[in-house]
Design a protein around this motif. Structure first.
Motif, PDB file in Angstrom:
ATOM      1  N   CYS A  23      10.302  -6.675   9.469  1.00 46.34           N
ATOM      2  CA  CYS A  23      10.256  -5.237   9.153  1.00 46.34           C
ATOM      3  C   CYS A  23       9.057  -4.941   8.252  1.00 46.34           C
ATOM      4  O   CYS A  23       8.371  -3.926   8.415  1.00 46.34           O
ATOM      5  N   PHE A  24       8.805  -5.824   7.311  1.00 42.56           N
ATOM      6  CA  PHE A  24       7.684  -5.644   6.392  1.00 42.56           C
ATOM      7  C   PHE A  24       6.352  -5.862   7.102  1.00 42.56           C
ATOM      8  O   PHE A  24       5.403  -5.094   6.913  1.00 42.56           O
ATOM      9  N   THR A  25       6.275  -6.902   7.947  1.00 43.94           N
ATOM     10  CA  THR A  25       4.979  -7.253   8.549  1.00 43.94           C
ATOM     11  C   THR A  25       4.598  -6.329   9.698  1.00 43.94           C
ATOM     12  O   THR A  25       3.422  -5.977   9.848  1.00 43.94           O
ATOM     13  N   THR A  26       5.558  -5.921  10.524  1.00 44.11           N
ATOM     14  CA  THR A  26       5.227  -5.101  11.698  1.00 44.11           C
ATOM     15  C   THR A  26       5.203  -3.609  11.393  1.00 44.11           C
ATOM     16  O   THR A  26       4.354  -2.881  11.908  1.00 44.11           O
ATOM     17  N   ILE A  27       6.142  -3.143  10.567  1.00 41.12           N
ATOM     18  CA  ILE A  27       6.241  -1.712  10.279  1.00 41.12           C
ATOM     19  C   ILE A  27       5.447  -1.351   9.023  1.00 41.12           C
ATOM     20  O   ILE A  27       4.523  -0.534   9.070  1.00 41.12           O
ATOM     21  N   MET A  28       5.791  -1.959   7.894  1.00 42.02           N
ATOM     22  CA  MET A  28       5.139  -1.585   6.641  1.00 42.02           C
ATOM     23  C   MET A  28       3.650  -1.914   6.644  1.00 42.02           C
ATOM     24  O   MET A  28       2.823  -1.129   6.192  1.00 42.02           O
TER      25      MET A  28
END
Length: 433
Positions: free
Chosen positions: A112-117
Protein backbone atom coordinates in the motif's frame (compact mmCIF):
# COMPACT_ATOMS: atom_id res chain seq x y z
CA UNK A 1 2.56 23.83 -17.53
CA UNK A 2 2.40 26.60 -20.10
CA UNK A 3 4.86 25.10 -22.53
CA UNK A 4 6.16 21.65 -23.29
CA UNK A 5 9.29 21.05 -21.23
CA UNK A 6 12.44 19.85 -22.96
CA UNK A 7 13.84 16.55 -21.71
CA UNK A 8 16.95 14.54 -22.44
CA UNK A 9 14.76 11.65 -23.58
CA UNK A 10 11.82 11.87 -25.98
CA UNK A 11 8.80 12.55 -23.78
CA UNK A 12 6.71 9.79 -25.38
CA UNK A 13 9.33 7.22 -24.40
CA UNK A 14 9.11 8.54 -20.83
CA UNK A 15 5.30 8.39 -20.88
CA UNK A 16 5.32 4.83 -22.24
CA UNK A 17 7.88 3.49 -19.76
CA UNK A 18 6.46 5.20 -16.68
CA UNK A 19 2.90 4.26 -17.67
CA UNK A 20 3.88 0.61 -18.11
CA UNK A 21 5.87 0.55 -14.87
CA UNK A 22 3.05 2.19 -12.91
CA UNK A 23 0.51 -0.26 -14.31
CA UNK A 24 2.54 -3.40 -13.70
CA UNK A 25 3.35 -2.34 -10.13
CA UNK A 26 -0.16 -3.39 -9.09
CA UNK A 27 0.30 -6.93 -10.38
CA UNK A 28 1.86 -8.12 -7.10
CA UNK A 29 -0.77 -6.69 -4.71
CA UNK A 30 -3.47 -8.17 -6.96
CA UNK A 31 -1.60 -11.38 -7.78
CA UNK A 32 -4.60 -13.53 -6.75
CA UNK A 33 -6.48 -12.29 -9.83
CA UNK A 34 -4.35 -14.58 -11.99
CA UNK A 35 -3.02 -17.07 -9.45
CA UNK A 36 -5.61 -17.70 -6.74
CA UNK A 37 -5.82 -21.46 -7.27
CA UNK A 38 -2.07 -21.74 -7.74
CA UNK A 39 -1.40 -19.85 -4.49
CA UNK A 40 -3.77 -22.17 -2.64
CA UNK A 41 -1.98 -25.22 -4.07
CA UNK A 42 1.63 -24.06 -3.64
CA UNK A 43 1.74 -21.44 -0.89
CA UNK A 44 -1.22 -22.69 1.11
CA UNK A 45 -3.25 -19.49 1.60
CA UNK A 46 -6.99 -20.15 1.45
CA UNK A 47 -9.38 -18.22 -0.78
CA UNK A 48 -10.69 -16.42 2.31
CA UNK A 49 -7.17 -15.40 3.34
CA UNK A 50 -6.41 -14.11 -0.16
CA UNK A 51 -9.65 -12.14 -0.16
CA UNK A 52 -8.70 -10.64 3.19
CA UNK A 53 -5.35 -9.53 1.78
CA UNK A 54 -7.08 -7.59 -0.98
CA UNK A 55 -9.66 -6.14 1.39
CA UNK A 56 -6.93 -4.77 3.67
CA UNK A 57 -5.01 -3.43 0.67
CA UNK A 58 -8.06 -1.61 -0.69
CA UNK A 59 -8.98 -0.11 2.68
CA UNK A 60 -5.52 1.24 3.47
CA UNK A 61 -5.09 2.44 -0.13
CA UNK A 62 -7.87 5.00 0.40
CA UNK A 63 -5.71 6.72 3.03
CA UNK A 64 -2.52 6.33 1.02
CA UNK A 65 -3.98 8.21 -1.96
CA UNK A 66 -4.22 11.38 0.11
CA UNK A 67 -0.85 10.98 1.83
CA UNK A 68 0.87 10.12 -1.45
CA UNK A 69 -0.57 13.21 -3.10
CA UNK A 70 0.90 15.47 -0.43
CA UNK A 71 4.23 13.66 -0.66
CA UNK A 72 4.35 14.17 -4.43
CA UNK A 73 4.28 17.93 -3.82
CA UNK A 74 6.98 17.87 -1.14
CA UNK A 75 9.41 15.08 -2.10
CA UNK A 76 11.28 14.30 -5.33
CA UNK A 77 8.84 12.49 -7.61
CA UNK A 78 11.61 10.67 -9.45
CA UNK A 79 12.95 9.30 -6.14
CA UNK A 80 9.46 8.45 -4.90
CA UNK A 81 8.62 6.53 -8.05
CA UNK A 82 11.97 4.74 -8.27
CA UNK A 83 11.93 3.59 -4.64
CA UNK A 84 8.26 2.65 -4.91
CA UNK A 85 9.06 0.28 -7.79
CA UNK A 86 12.19 -1.13 -6.14
CA UNK A 87 10.54 -1.72 -2.77
CA UNK A 88 7.50 -3.33 -4.44
CA UNK A 89 9.94 -5.72 -6.11
CA UNK A 90 11.61 -6.44 -2.77
CA UNK A 91 8.18 -7.39 -1.43
CA UNK A 92 7.95 -9.89 -4.27
CA UNK A 93 11.18 -11.55 -3.12
CA UNK A 94 9.77 -11.80 0.41
CA UNK A 95 6.66 -13.51 -0.96
CA UNK A 96 8.91 -15.92 -2.87
CA UNK A 97 9.89 -17.42 0.49
CA UNK A 98 6.25 -18.53 0.95
CA UNK A 99 5.96 -16.66 4.27
CA UNK A 100 3.37 -17.39 6.96
CA UNK A 101 0.07 -15.58 6.45
CA UNK A 102 0.77 -12.86 9.04
CA UNK A 103 3.92 -11.89 7.15
CA UNK A 104 2.07 -11.98 3.81
CA UNK A 105 -0.43 -9.54 5.34
CA UNK A 106 2.47 -7.30 6.40
CA UNK A 107 3.82 -7.38 2.83
CA UNK A 108 0.38 -6.50 1.44
CA UNK A 109 0.20 -3.50 3.77
CA UNK A 110 3.78 -2.60 2.78
CA UNK A 111 2.66 -2.60 -0.87
CA UNK A 112 0.00 0.00 0.00
CA UNK A 113 2.86 2.35 0.83
CA UNK A 114 5.03 1.48 -2.19
CA UNK A 115 2.37 1.35 -4.93
CA UNK A 116 -0.14 3.97 -3.75
CA UNK A 117 1.69 6.39 -1.46
CA UNK A 118 4.95 6.39 -3.41
CA UNK A 119 3.93 5.47 -6.94
CA UNK A 120 0.40 6.67 -7.74
CA UNK A 121 0.45 10.48 -7.52
CA UNK A 122 4.15 10.76 -8.39
CA UNK A 123 3.71 8.89 -11.69
CA UNK A 124 0.69 10.98 -12.71
CA UNK A 125 2.42 14.23 -11.77
CA UNK A 126 5.56 13.28 -13.75
CA UNK A 127 3.56 12.45 -16.87
CA UNK A 128 1.33 15.50 -16.56
CA UNK A 129 4.41 17.74 -16.47
CA UNK A 130 5.35 16.59 -19.97
CA UNK A 131 2.54 18.43 -21.74
CA UNK A 132 0.50 21.61 -21.80
CA UNK A 133 -3.04 21.88 -20.43
CA UNK A 134 -4.32 21.36 -23.99
CA UNK A 135 -2.34 18.11 -24.34
CA UNK A 136 -3.45 16.45 -21.11
CA UNK A 137 -6.10 14.30 -22.78
CA UNK A 138 -3.62 12.91 -25.28
CA UNK A 139 -0.77 12.19 -22.87
CA UNK A 140 -3.05 10.84 -20.12
CA UNK A 141 -4.86 8.64 -22.62
CA UNK A 142 -1.54 7.17 -23.74
CA UNK A 143 -0.32 6.64 -20.17
CA UNK A 144 -3.55 4.87 -19.22
CA UNK A 145 -3.18 2.58 -22.21
CA UNK A 146 0.42 1.88 -21.26
CA UNK A 147 -0.69 0.96 -17.74
CA UNK A 148 -2.91 -1.68 -19.31
CA UNK A 149 -0.10 -2.83 -21.59
CA UNK A 150 2.28 -3.08 -18.63
CA UNK A 151 -0.17 -5.27 -16.75
CA UNK A 152 -0.86 -7.39 -19.82
CA UNK A 153 2.71 -8.22 -20.85
CA UNK A 154 3.91 -8.99 -17.35
CA UNK A 155 0.83 -11.16 -16.71
CA UNK A 156 1.34 -13.13 -19.93
CA UNK A 157 5.10 -13.45 -19.36
CA UNK A 158 4.70 -14.80 -15.84
CA UNK A 159 1.83 -17.09 -16.89
CA UNK A 160 4.01 -18.49 -19.69
CA UNK A 161 6.93 -19.17 -17.34
CA UNK A 162 4.57 -20.48 -14.66
CA UNK A 163 3.29 -23.06 -17.13
CA UNK A 164 6.82 -23.95 -18.28
CA UNK A 165 8.00 -24.73 -14.74
CA UNK A 166 5.07 -27.03 -14.04
CA UNK A 167 2.28 -24.69 -12.91
CA UNK A 168 0.44 -25.75 -9.75
CA UNK A 169 1.97 -29.25 -9.97
CA UNK A 170 5.37 -27.79 -9.08
CA UNK A 171 5.52 -26.62 -5.42
CA UNK A 172 8.10 -24.00 -6.38
CA UNK A 173 6.26 -22.52 -9.37
CA UNK A 174 4.85 -19.50 -7.53
CA UNK A 175 8.31 -18.83 -6.11
CA UNK A 176 9.50 -18.35 -9.68
CA UNK A 177 6.57 -16.03 -10.45
CA UNK A 178 7.28 -13.81 -7.43
CA UNK A 179 10.99 -13.62 -8.28
CA UNK A 180 10.28 -12.66 -11.91
CA UNK A 181 7.88 -9.91 -10.82
CA UNK A 182 10.35 -8.63 -8.24
CA UNK A 183 13.22 -8.53 -10.72
CA UNK A 184 11.18 -6.73 -13.40
CA UNK A 185 10.00 -4.09 -10.93
CA UNK A 186 13.48 -3.34 -9.61
CA UNK A 187 14.93 -3.03 -13.12
CA UNK A 188 12.06 -0.81 -14.29
CA UNK A 189 12.42 1.40 -11.22
CA UNK A 190 16.08 2.03 -11.94
CA UNK A 191 15.45 2.68 -15.65
CA UNK A 192 12.63 5.12 -14.91
CA UNK A 193 14.78 7.04 -12.43
CA UNK A 194 17.35 7.81 -15.13
CA UNK A 195 14.81 8.90 -17.75
CA UNK A 196 12.54 11.00 -15.50
CA UNK A 197 13.20 14.72 -16.15
CA UNK A 198 14.46 16.97 -13.39
CA UNK A 199 11.78 19.66 -13.56
CA UNK A 200 11.87 21.72 -10.32
CA UNK A 201 8.30 20.87 -9.28
CA UNK A 202 9.14 17.15 -9.51
CA UNK A 203 12.14 17.30 -7.21
CA UNK A 204 10.61 18.59 -3.96
CA UNK A 205 11.45 21.88 -2.30
CA UNK A 206 15.11 22.80 -1.72
CA UNK A 207 15.98 23.02 1.97
CA UNK A 208 16.56 26.78 1.81
CA UNK A 209 12.99 27.25 0.55
CA UNK A 210 11.34 25.20 3.25
CA UNK A 211 11.40 27.82 6.00
CA UNK A 212 10.13 30.57 3.71
CA UNK A 213 7.27 28.48 2.41
CA UNK A 214 6.59 26.40 5.52
CA UNK A 215 3.44 28.28 6.46
CA UNK A 216 2.14 28.17 2.92
CA UNK A 217 2.92 24.48 2.42
CA UNK A 218 1.07 23.47 5.58
CA UNK A 219 -2.08 24.92 4.05
CA UNK A 220 -1.80 23.10 0.71
CA UNK A 221 -4.46 20.51 1.56
CA UNK A 222 -6.88 23.24 2.64
CA UNK A 223 -6.16 25.18 -0.56
CA UNK A 224 -6.91 22.09 -2.65
CA UNK A 225 -10.14 21.37 -0.77
CA UNK A 226 -11.31 24.98 -1.24
CA UNK A 227 -10.96 24.81 -5.03
CA UNK A 228 -14.26 24.05 -6.75
CA UNK A 229 -12.28 22.34 -9.51
CA UNK A 230 -11.14 19.69 -7.02
CA UNK A 231 -14.71 18.69 -6.21
CA UNK A 232 -15.83 18.77 -9.83
CA UNK A 233 -12.89 16.62 -10.97
CA UNK A 234 -13.64 14.19 -8.12
CA UNK A 235 -17.30 14.03 -9.15
CA UNK A 236 -16.35 13.25 -12.77
CA UNK A 237 -14.06 10.43 -11.62
CA UNK A 238 -16.73 9.23 -9.15
CA UNK A 239 -19.34 9.00 -11.91
CA UNK A 240 -16.98 7.25 -14.32
CA UNK A 241 -15.98 4.76 -11.63
CA UNK A 242 -19.56 3.89 -10.73
CA UNK A 243 -20.24 3.05 -14.38
CA UNK A 244 -16.94 1.13 -14.55
CA UNK A 245 -17.91 -0.94 -11.50
CA UNK A 246 -21.41 -1.66 -12.81
CA UNK A 247 -20.19 -2.68 -16.27
CA UNK A 248 -17.89 -5.30 -14.70
CA UNK A 249 -21.07 -7.39 -14.27
CA UNK A 250 -22.13 -7.28 -17.92
CA UNK A 251 -20.53 -10.63 -18.82
CA UNK A 252 -22.48 -12.43 -16.07
CA UNK A 253 -25.58 -10.50 -17.23
CA UNK A 254 -25.21 -11.98 -20.70
CA UNK A 255 -24.83 -15.46 -19.19
CA UNK A 256 -27.81 -15.19 -16.82
CA UNK A 257 -30.25 -13.32 -19.07
CA UNK A 258 -29.28 -14.10 -22.68
CA UNK A 259 -27.78 -17.59 -22.53
CA UNK A 260 -24.13 -16.75 -23.28
CA UNK A 261 -21.75 -19.64 -22.58
CA UNK A 262 -19.25 -19.38 -19.71
CA UNK A 263 -16.37 -19.76 -22.16
CA UNK A 264 -17.58 -16.89 -24.34
CA UNK A 265 -18.21 -14.79 -21.24
CA UNK A 266 -14.59 -15.35 -20.17
CA UNK A 267 -13.42 -14.24 -23.61
CA UNK A 268 -15.53 -11.09 -23.42
CA UNK A 269 -14.11 -10.41 -19.98
CA UNK A 270 -10.55 -10.69 -21.31
CA UNK A 271 -11.30 -8.38 -24.24
CA UNK A 272 -12.89 -5.89 -21.88
CA UNK A 273 -10.21 -5.97 -19.19
CA UNK A 274 -7.05 -6.41 -21.24
CA UNK A 275 -7.55 -5.32 -24.86
CA UNK A 276 -9.90 -2.38 -24.30
CA UNK A 277 -7.94 -1.03 -21.35
CA UNK A 278 -4.83 -0.95 -23.52
CA UNK A 279 -6.30 0.58 -26.68
CA UNK A 280 -9.39 2.61 -25.65
CA UNK A 281 -7.64 5.28 -23.58
CA UNK A 282 -5.00 6.16 -26.24
CA UNK A 283 -7.76 6.34 -28.85
CA UNK A 284 -9.64 8.66 -26.49
CA UNK A 285 -6.51 10.78 -26.17
CA UNK A 286 -6.29 11.13 -29.95
CA UNK A 287 -9.98 12.06 -30.11
CA UNK A 288 -9.47 14.69 -27.40
CA UNK A 289 -6.49 16.13 -29.25
CA UNK A 290 -7.49 15.88 -32.92
CA UNK A 291 -11.29 16.22 -33.13
CA UNK A 292 -13.78 19.01 -32.55
CA UNK A 293 -14.16 17.93 -28.91
CA UNK A 294 -10.61 19.15 -28.12
CA UNK A 295 -11.14 18.49 -24.43
CA UNK A 296 -10.83 15.47 -22.09
CA UNK A 297 -13.76 16.81 -20.04
CA UNK A 298 -16.03 17.17 -23.09
CA UNK A 299 -15.03 13.68 -24.25
CA UNK A 300 -15.84 12.24 -20.79
CA UNK A 301 -19.26 13.91 -20.83
CA UNK A 302 -19.90 12.58 -24.35
CA UNK A 303 -18.98 9.05 -23.23
CA UNK A 304 -21.28 9.51 -20.23
CA UNK A 305 -24.19 10.35 -22.53
CA UNK A 306 -23.52 7.28 -24.69
CA UNK A 307 -23.26 5.13 -21.55
CA UNK A 308 -26.59 6.45 -20.28
CA UNK A 309 -28.26 5.51 -23.58
CA UNK A 310 -26.79 2.00 -23.40
CA UNK A 311 -27.89 1.50 -19.79
CA UNK A 312 -31.43 2.54 -20.71
CA UNK A 313 -31.35 -0.15 -23.42
CA UNK A 314 -30.37 -2.69 -20.73
CA UNK A 315 -33.40 -1.61 -18.73
CA UNK A 316 -35.96 -1.89 -21.53
CA UNK A 317 -34.73 -4.85 -23.62
CA UNK A 318 -36.36 -8.15 -22.56
CA UNK A 319 -34.20 -11.21 -21.89
CA UNK A 320 -34.10 -13.38 -25.03
CA UNK A 321 -31.43 -15.61 -26.55
CA UNK A 322 -32.40 -14.18 -29.96
CA UNK A 323 -30.98 -10.83 -28.86
CA UNK A 324 -27.66 -12.23 -27.66
CA UNK A 325 -25.50 -10.94 -30.54
CA UNK A 326 -26.67 -7.29 -30.46
CA UNK A 327 -26.40 -7.30 -26.65
CA UNK A 328 -22.82 -8.57 -26.83
CA UNK A 329 -22.03 -5.72 -29.24
CA UNK A 330 -23.66 -3.23 -26.86
CA UNK A 331 -21.76 -4.58 -23.86
CA UNK A 332 -18.44 -4.26 -25.68
CA UNK A 333 -19.31 -0.77 -26.95
CA UNK A 334 -20.18 0.44 -23.46
CA UNK A 335 -16.95 -1.03 -22.08
CA UNK A 336 -15.00 0.79 -24.78
CA UNK A 337 -16.68 4.14 -24.06
CA UNK A 338 -16.14 3.70 -20.33
CA UNK A 339 -12.43 2.93 -20.72
CA UNK A 340 -12.09 6.07 -22.84
CA UNK A 341 -13.72 8.13 -20.08
CA UNK A 342 -11.63 6.39 -17.40
CA UNK A 343 -8.48 7.12 -19.40
CA UNK A 344 -9.42 10.80 -19.47
CA UNK A 345 -9.67 11.10 -15.66
CA UNK A 346 -6.32 12.77 -15.14
CA UNK A 347 -6.57 14.57 -18.46
CA UNK A 348 -9.63 16.26 -16.98
CA UNK A 349 -7.53 17.27 -13.97
CA UNK A 350 -4.67 18.51 -16.14
CA UNK A 351 -7.06 20.51 -18.30
CA UNK A 352 -7.87 22.73 -15.33
CA UNK A 353 -4.24 23.93 -15.40
CA UNK A 354 -3.51 23.14 -11.75
CA UNK A 355 -0.52 24.82 -10.14
CA UNK A 356 2.29 22.19 -10.18
CA UNK A 357 2.98 22.94 -6.50
CA UNK A 358 -0.43 21.51 -5.51
CA UNK A 359 -0.88 19.00 -8.34
CA UNK A 360 0.14 15.96 -6.30
CA UNK A 361 -2.15 16.88 -3.41
CA UNK A 362 -5.00 17.43 -5.88
CA UNK A 363 -4.42 13.96 -7.35
CA UNK A 364 -4.50 12.46 -3.86
CA UNK A 365 -7.73 14.19 -2.83
CA UNK A 366 -9.46 13.45 -6.13
CA UNK A 367 -8.39 9.80 -5.92
CA UNK A 368 -9.84 9.40 -2.43
CA UNK A 369 -13.15 11.03 -3.40
CA UNK A 370 -13.36 9.68 -6.93
CA UNK A 371 -12.65 6.05 -6.05
CA UNK A 372 -15.05 5.96 -3.08
CA UNK A 373 -17.35 3.51 -4.93
CA UNK A 374 -14.68 0.86 -4.26
CA UNK A 375 -15.62 1.07 -0.58
CA UNK A 376 -19.33 0.31 -0.95
CA UNK A 377 -20.56 -0.64 -4.40
CA UNK A 378 -19.40 -4.28 -4.62
CA UNK A 379 -20.90 -5.39 -1.27
CA UNK A 380 -24.18 -3.69 -2.24
CA UNK A 381 -24.30 -5.48 -5.58
CA UNK A 382 -23.36 -8.75 -3.90
CA UNK A 383 -26.31 -8.31 -1.53
CA UNK A 384 -28.65 -7.72 -4.47
CA UNK A 385 -27.38 -10.83 -6.23
CA UNK A 386 -27.77 -12.94 -3.09
CA UNK A 387 -31.24 -11.74 -2.10
CA UNK A 388 -33.08 -10.69 -5.28
CA UNK A 389 -34.19 -12.43 -8.48
CA UNK A 390 -31.57 -12.02 -11.20
CA UNK A 391 -33.69 -9.67 -13.33
CA UNK A 392 -34.35 -7.34 -10.38
CA UNK A 393 -30.72 -7.38 -9.25
CA UNK A 394 -29.52 -6.37 -12.72
CA UNK A 395 -32.23 -3.71 -12.95
CA UNK A 396 -30.88 -2.17 -9.74
CA UNK A 397 -27.35 -2.27 -11.18
CA UNK A 398 -28.33 -0.45 -14.37
CA UNK A 399 -30.24 2.17 -12.37
CA UNK A 400 -27.13 2.69 -10.23
CA UNK A 401 -25.09 3.02 -13.40
CA UNK A 402 -27.49 5.69 -14.66
CA UNK A 403 -26.99 7.62 -11.43
CA UNK A 404 -23.25 7.48 -12.17
CA UNK A 405 -23.76 8.84 -15.69
CA UNK A 406 -25.89 11.72 -14.34
CA UNK A 407 -23.14 12.62 -11.84
CA UNK A 408 -20.56 12.47 -14.64
CA UNK A 409 -22.58 14.53 -17.12
CA UNK A 410 -23.66 17.23 -14.66
CA UNK A 411 -20.27 17.68 -12.97
CA UNK A 412 -18.44 17.51 -16.29
CA UNK A 413 -20.72 20.15 -17.84
CA UNK A 414 -20.21 22.49 -14.87
CA UNK A 415 -16.44 21.89 -15.01
CA UNK A 416 -16.35 22.80 -18.71
CA UNK A 417 -17.96 26.14 -17.86
CA UNK A 418 -15.47 26.72 -15.02
CA UNK A 419 -12.53 25.97 -17.33
CA UNK A 420 -13.91 28.34 -19.97
CA UNK A 421 -14.44 31.08 -17.39
CA UNK A 422 -10.89 30.62 -16.04
CA UNK A 423 -9.45 30.85 -19.56
CA UNK A 424 -11.38 34.05 -20.25
CA UNK A 425 -10.18 35.58 -16.96
CA UNK A 426 -6.60 34.61 -17.77
CA UNK A 427 -6.79 36.18 -21.23
CA UNK A 428 -8.33 39.35 -19.78
CA UNK A 429 -5.53 39.60 -17.19
CA UNK A 430 -2.88 39.12 -19.90
CA UNK A 431 -4.50 41.80 -22.06
CA UNK A 432 -4.47 44.29 -19.19
CA UNK A 433 -0.83 43.50 -18.42
Amino acid sequence: MEQVRKTKVNRWIIIVLIGMAAGMSFELPYVRYNYQDAIEATVGYTATQQGLLLSVYGTIAMVMYAIGGVWADKVSCRKLFMWGMILTGVGGFVMATYPPFWLAMAVEIFWCFTTIMMGWASSIKIISSLGTAEEQGKIMGVQEGMRGLGCMWTAFLTLFIFAKVGAENNPGSMRVVFIIYGTIFIVMGIICYFIIPDFPELLGHPKEEVKEKDKKEKGVLLVVLKRKETWLISAVIFGVYIVFSILSYTASYLVDMFGLSITDATTIGMVRNQVFRTCAAPIGGIIAAKTALKSPTKLSVFCGILSAIGLVVFLVVPASENLLTPMVVLVLALAFFNYIAKGMNWGVAGETDIDPKIYGTTIGVCSVLGYLPDAFIYPVIGHWQDTLPAAEAYRNMWMTGLVGTVILIVSGTVLIRVIKKNEESKKAAEAQA
